[in-house]
Write a protein that holds these residues in place. Structure first.
Motif, PDB file in Angstrom:
ATOM      1  N   GLY A 114      12.672 -13.942   5.453  1.00 10.71           N
ATOM      2  CA  GLY A 114      12.666 -12.744   4.637  1.00 10.71           C
ATOM      3  C   GLY A 114      11.859 -11.638   5.278  1.00 10.71           C
ATOM      4  O   GLY A 114      11.311 -11.780   6.375  1.00 10.71           O
ATOM      5  N   THR A 115      11.806 -10.515   4.605  1.00 15.06           N
ATOM      6  CA  THR A 115      11.002  -9.372   5.010  1.00 15.06           C
ATOM      7  C   THR A 115      10.194  -8.937   3.792  1.00 15.06           C
ATOM      8  O   THR A 115      10.519  -9.302   2.660  1.00 15.06           O
ATOM      9  CB  THR A 115      11.898  -8.213   5.482  1.00 15.06           C
ATOM     10  N   PRO A 116       9.133  -8.161   3.991  1.00 19.47           N
ATOM     11  CA  PRO A 116       8.372  -7.686   2.821  1.00 19.47           C
ATOM     12  C   PRO A 116       9.256  -6.982   1.799  1.00 19.47           C
ATOM     13  O   PRO A 116       9.081  -7.139   0.587  1.00 19.47           O
ATOM     14  CB  PRO A 116       7.345  -6.735   3.438  1.00 19.47           C
ATOM     15  N   GLU A 117      10.238  -6.223   2.284  1.00 22.42           N
ATOM     16  CA  GLU A 117      11.123  -5.493   1.368  1.00 22.42           C
ATOM     17  C   GLU A 117      12.009  -6.442   0.571  1.00 22.42           C
ATOM     18  O   GLU A 117      12.200  -6.277  -0.642  1.00 22.42           O
ATOM     19  CB  GLU A 117      11.997  -4.513   2.153  1.00 22.42           C
ATOM     20  N   SER A 118      12.566  -7.466   1.243  1.00 24.75           N
ATOM     21  CA  SER A 118      13.446  -8.393   0.522  1.00 24.75           C
ATOM     22  C   SER A 118      12.668  -9.239  -0.477  1.00 24.75           C
ATOM     23  O   SER A 118      13.164  -9.554  -1.565  1.00 24.75           O
ATOM     24  CB  SER A 118      14.207  -9.290   1.511  1.00 24.75           C
ATOM     25  N   LEU A 119      11.428  -9.626  -0.124  1.00 23.46           N
ATOM     26  CA  LEU A 119      10.606 -10.394  -1.047  1.00 23.46           C
ATOM     27  C   LEU A 119      10.251  -9.566  -2.277  1.00 23.46           C
ATOM     28  O   LEU A 119      10.296 -10.062  -3.415  1.00 23.46           O
ATOM     29  CB  LEU A 119       9.340 -10.883  -0.348  1.00 23.46           C
TER      30      LEU A 119
END
Length: 326
Positions: A114-119
């Protein structure tokens, strides 16, 4: 034309719109959505240049009456999943941009990145961090199975390159508030530097809006799952032949390392590989069960595993695994 940001997925043969503002759009080709827009060619050019450059840009249409702004949606490995696009008069400021989050499921290893944005979009706390090993189950809420999740699970099990899905599901975020998450996911086969290939699900998610036209799903399958709940038993959906964890239906157990044991290198005791093969063969025709030693802080913990077949749609079967400490 409403001056909303358009989220365009760019992994297929033609860019497709998957969100307009926060509203989820079901894979409409940009050429169809904007077919009457006099700036269509300039918009298509801006999307292509953004993907090639790997960064957002700002341009003006040939008649100087519209500004086109783009932002790139790029995964941590450098692959671009999509382009966010806004077009409006030169004297107008763009509306607030709902930030999409790219993510990847590795279908060969059963792991998620994941990425910070997706989390954040999926409901995690702003300071949430992805651990060293994440599974598909980390991206699917621990709860009842809904129709959109069932469609995603079918894609993970059938593993057909080129398959694509755009939909929404409802979650409860880290603060206990309900939220609707839009997502698009595409199965791709990608060559690696060593000559091998990897089968991946590349995706984006965003905070969406509830669909007022959505009809309540048939809850027969959920009632069946509820009837199999037992005290001291954790239920999960798994891809049995590959021993890959897909989704928890109950809070996961603490007595073994399920992230290591059911994803990545699948840390089951080496002497139990034959037992997994036997269970996979039995699963093809019905229920199977066995005791598997799973990696844990204490070394290896024996876990009693019983697996039933469950149809997740279109004749695709997942394993409903019931786990308890042996």
């Amino acid at each position: 034309m409403v001056h909303d940001w358009l989220l365009v997925e760019t992994l297929g043969d033609e860019p497709v719109v998957v969100a307009q503002g926060r509203r989820t759009v079901n894979l409409v080709p940009i050429s169809a959505l904007l077919r009457r827009n006099p700036h269509l060619m300039a918009i298509q050019t801006a999307i292509g240049e953004t993907v090639r450059a790997g960064q957002g840009l700002s341009s003006i249409t040939p008649k100087n009456d519209r500004v086109i702004r783009t932002e790139v949606v790029q995964m941590t490995d450098g692959r671009i999943h999509g382009v966010h696009l806004w077009i409006g008069p030169p004297d107008m400021e763009p509306t607030e941009r709902p930030v999409p989050g790219p993510l990847v499921w590795d279908l060969d290893r059963g792991t998620a990145t994941g990425t910070p944005e997706s989390l954040l979009n999926s409901g995690r706390a702003p300071d949430a961090e992805a651990g060293p090993i994440r599974t598909f189950a980390d991206d699917l809420p621990t709860r009842d199975l809904n129709p959109s999740e069932a469609r995603v699970l079918r894609m993970a099990i059938t593993r057909e390159a080129g398959a694509v899905l755009c939909s929404t599901w409802d979650v409860t975020d880290h603060s206990g508030e309900p939220a609707t998450v839009g997502f698009v996911i595409r199965v791709v086969r990608e060559p690696q530097d060593d000559g091998s290939e990897r089968l991946l699900c590349r995706a984006m998610n965003w905070r969406s809006e509830p669909d007022p036209a959505a009809t309540p799903p048939d809850d027969l399958a959920q009632r069946i799952l509820d009837g199999l709940a037992q005290p001291g038993v954790q239920r999960a959906l798994i891809d049995v032949p590959r021993w890959t964890l897909l989704k928890w239906l109950d809070p996961p157990p603490a007595y073994f390392d399920w992230r290591a044991g059911m994803a990545g290198d699948r840390a089951v005791h080496p002497e139990d590989s034959g037992e997994i093969d036997r269970m996979a063969a039995e699963f093809e025709t019905g229920t199977t069960s066995g005791v598997l030693r799973m990696a844990s802080d204490d070394g290896w913990t024996p876990v009693q595993v019983t697996v039933n077949r469950i149809d997740v749609g279109d004749g695709v079967f997942a394993g409903l695994a019931m786990l308890r400490r042996a």
